[in-house]
Motif scaffolding. Structure first.
Motif, short mmCIF file in Angstrom:
data_model
loop_
_atom_site.label_atom_id
_atom_site.label_comp_id
_atom_site.label_asym_id
_atom_site.label_seq_id
_atom_site.Cartn_x
_atom_site.Cartn_y
_atom_site.Cartn_z
N MET A 23 24.08 -81.11 108.77
CA MET A 23 24.32 -81.72 110.08
C MET A 23 25.35 -80.93 110.88
N LEU A 24 26.46 -80.56 110.20
CA LEU A 24 27.52 -79.84 110.89
C LEU A 24 27.06 -78.48 111.40
N SER A 26 24.02 -77.69 112.28
CA SER A 26 22.80 -77.78 113.08
C SER A 26 23.09 -77.52 114.55
N ARG A 28 21.73 -79.16 117.03
CA ARG A 28 21.87 -80.43 117.74
C ARG A 28 23.32 -80.90 117.76
N PHE A 29 23.98 -80.76 116.61
CA PHE A 29 25.38 -81.19 116.53
C PHE A 29 26.26 -80.34 117.44
N SER A 32 25.70 -81.28 121.06
CA SER A 32 26.34 -82.57 121.35
C SER A 32 27.83 -82.38 121.59
N SER A 92 31.47 -76.25 113.07
CA SER A 92 30.02 -76.25 113.16
C SER A 92 29.48 -74.85 113.38
#
Length: 717
Positions: A23-24, A26, A28-29, A32, A92
């Protein structure tokens, strides 16, 4: 059972960790986080930062002001959540780089020569042709042509699938810098964020959290501030302000915090020898500069330097910027001007930044509890008198400030200034009068009379209740000697019933035929009533009881509506006539010559009537007029140690290179499989590219003709 449970937990923990890392890292993250940073930056740009709390309350109300303070929208770029978002963005992007860089580097090194010849038929760009020479000769020829065109080439010899002999695979690649651009662009984001965090409040906040440093909220001498409010000279990063007056030196900068200040000790002291300001012909400043001497604390060395706007000085890794300028403790000579009956004039000296007690000076009750605070001196004030302003008359000084003095009292509300006329109106002084309860009003008075466009020079006496409010200006007309004495004498005479009666007798004697004493008596009664209404008797329930408003209220209460127009004209004519006689009487009592009945006198009297009416609501018994001053300049320097600056510069360079590489460099790969066929060779060619463009189509056509002498297969470009 226990071992199995532990194994399940370990497996579950590994999956959870991988999910978090996924998630970190990615896209998308990261997007965001960038979106939140953009929104926060917009808020920080639109909403004024680091303003006094009262300003937010006045503008947005107590609820929103408290909300802004709670989530630190009034200090976005130093808010803990903003720094946390930057930290997560760094994490990230770093994970994304760490995950993809090995793959990219491997992909850059490999030629993918092991690709199967059947796979070449699936490519969008492909071509086939029969060649006369043997496979080895044709492969070496094709490889040489590609190498001469700047391609990196590798030849591989291998058996054909059908066992018909030995074939050659020619694999070539170009534009590998496109993938390096990906690494450079993402690394640039990390470097810029890291540099921003280093040069921001992160390290200072860490010292506050871990080192026991706390903001200082008191006053007094800097030397008396305790160590827990000071940062060491070895502090790796800081950005603060330093005020130095001419002829003095300072070595302690102030770092503003939301709840106070931190003191940053410098390894040197800055002495201001001279502050230089140059102006254009309009009075607008064009240059700020400071001639300084840097005193090294360790060696005692003195280094002269010059600091200008956009031209900082540097010493021991600390940049010294010309931020602004201020008053360094100018000496003021003020004269108290009586603004209420019973007040008296007196002189007072002071220094900007200091205060003095008014021990019943001026003869006004309660003035012994007032404190006079000298807040500012401005030697140059450039104002805009263009557009409708110079020709406008009758500006309502109770409703507008100096900037709004260009608008007409009776003009349309939608008038706009279409022409600028910048003019220097001279020095001004600002001060506060604070009562025993600690409540203060701020005043801003100009030293010289200003011609606002109607031909009558006026002294501008400004006042405001709150720092966020605009100044409201009382306009006092200058007399024939260029001072306020004529107006003040008239005001004192207006408050004297005996003087009013004497002025009325003089007015009636000139206006009425002596043979008609009955008419004269009626006129005298009307004139006395008009003067008494206009003079008033102070403020009742926060409203003035005199001035033009009192005349208007009297007309509404005592004159039928149908007759008010004519009666008002008569009453104003009587008022103007008696006030003129009152002015003449005041000059006679002062031993001066009478005013001549010319345009200048009429302009003075017209403005005097308006000023006498507006003076009813002036909130102080005395106003202070600037008579003389000795200016002491001070420079406000911004001192910064910014180790992250070079990191940010490197990040910007990498970002430019990375974006350029990703946008303008195309990664291409070519494969040519040559296999024996009869006495010659059959060649199959394919090209892949990371972006489909018209340039890529044309390049493949040219390469196909050059390498194998055949056009692309039907259905392809």
């Amino acid at each position: 059972m226990s071992d199995n449970t532990q194994g399940v937990r370990v497996q579950y923990g590994s999956k959870a960790l991988r999910a978090v890392i996924e998630m970190l890292s990615s896209m998308r993250f990261a997007i965001s986080l960038l979106t939140v940073i953009c929104i926060a930056s917009v808020i920080g740009t639109v909403l004024k930062q680091h303003e006094p709390a009262a300003n937010y309350v006045n503008q947005f109300g107590p609820f929103w002001a408290a909300l802004f303070s709670a989530i630190q929208l009034n200090a976005v770029y130093s808010a803990w959540w903003f720094l946390l978002i930057l930290a997560f963005l760094v994490l990230s992007t770093s994970l994304c780089i760490a995950r993809n860089t090995p793959k990219i580097l491997v992909d850059i090194r490999v030629y993918k020569e092991n690709i199967r010849e059947q796979s070449l038929k699936a490519f969008h760009h492909k071509a086939e042709a029969d060649l006369p020479e043997g496979p080895e000769a044709e492969a070496k020829r094709i490889g040489a042509l590609l190498a001469g065109g700047g391609w990196k080439v590798r030849l591989q010899q291998r058996d054909t699938p059908a066992g018909a002999g030995t074939g050659w695979m020619v694999a070539a690649k170009a534009g590998a810098a496109n993938k390096i651009g990906y690494i450079a662009a993402h690394s640039a984001i990390v470097l810029v964020c890291v540099g921003g965090l280093l040069d921001g409040d992160l390290i200072v906040r860490a010292q506050m959290l871990l080192g026991g440093k706390t903001p200082y909220t008191g006053g007094g001498l800097i030397a008396d501030v305790k160590p827990e409010h000071r940062l060491s000279e070895r502090n790796p990063t800081f950005r603060g302000n330093l005020l130095v007056a001419e002829g003095t030196q300072s070595s302690t900068a102030l770092l503003n915090q939301s709840d106070g200040v931190l003191l940053q000790d410098l390894p040197f002291a800055i002495e201001l020898k001279k502050f230089i300001v140059e102006h254009y012909s309009t009075g607008m400043p064009k240059l700020f500069a400071s001639e300084i001497i840097i005193h090294d604390k360790a060696t005692g060395e003195k280094t002269p330097a010059r600091v200008e706007v956009n031209h900082p000085a540097s010493y021991k890794g600390v940049e010294i910027y010309q931020s602004s300028f201020d008053d360094g403790g100018s000496h003021l000579k003020l004269r108290a001007v009586p603004m209420a009956p019973g007040a008296k004039a007196f002189d007072v000296d002071g220094v900007v930044g200091d205060s003095t007690q008014l021990t019943n000076k001026g003869g006004v009750a309660g003035s012994d509890t007032m404190t006079l605070e000298f807040t500012a001196l401005r030697t140059i004030n450039v104002e805009n008198f263009g557009g409708a302003g110079p020709g406008a008359t009758g500006v309502d000084v109770r409703k507008v400030d100096l900037r709004e003095a260009v608008e007409s009292r009776l003009g349309a509300a939608n008038k706009t200034v279409t022409k600028k006329e910048l003019r220097n109106v001279g020095p001004s002084v600002s001060y506060k009068l604070r009562d025993a309860a600690g409540q203060a009003r701020e005043f801003h008075n100009y030293m010289l009379p200003v011609d606002t466009g109607d031909g009558v020079p006026v002294y501008l006496l400004g006042v405001r209740e709150m720092p966020a409010d605009p100044f409201r200006y009382l306009r006092v007309p200058a007399d024939d000697q260029g001072g306020m004495d004529g107006f003040l004498r008239l005001r004192v005479a207006l408050a004297d019933p005996a003087a009013r009666e004497q002025a009325v007798r003089s007015y009636v004697a000139q206006a009425i035929d002596p043979s008609r004493p009955d008419v004269g008596e009626q006129l005298a009664q009307s004139a006395l009533r008009a003067l008494a209404l206009f003079a008033g008797n102070g403020i009742v329930d926060g409203k003035p009881t005199g001035g033009l408003q009192a005349i208007s209220d009297f007309m509404e209460s005592n004159v039928p509506e149908a007759e008010r127009g004519r009666a008002g004209e008569v009453l104003i004519r009587i008022l103007n006539g008696t006030l003129f006689e009152l002015a003449q009487l005041s000059r006679k009592n002062a031993g001066l010559q009478p005013l001549p009945p010319d345009d200048k006198t009429r302009g003075f009297m017209t403005q005097a009537v308006l000023s006498l009416s507006d003076a009813q609501i002036y909130p102080a018994a005395i106003a202070f007029e600037l008579k003389d001053f000795t200016q002491v300049q001070a420079s406000v320097f911004q001192v910064a140690r910014a180790p992250g600056r070079n990191i940010v510069y490197l990040g910007c360079a990498l970002l430019i290179l990375g974006v350029f590489a990703m946008l303008y460099i195309r990664e291409r790969r070519i494969w040519v499989w040559v296999a024996p066929q009869g006495d010659g060779t059959h060649a199959m060619m394919a090209l892949s590219t990371n972006r489909k463009t018209m340039d890529g189509d044309r390049e493949f056509v040219e390469l196909a003709e050059k390498l194998i002498g055949a056009p692309p297969l039907q259905g392809n470009p």
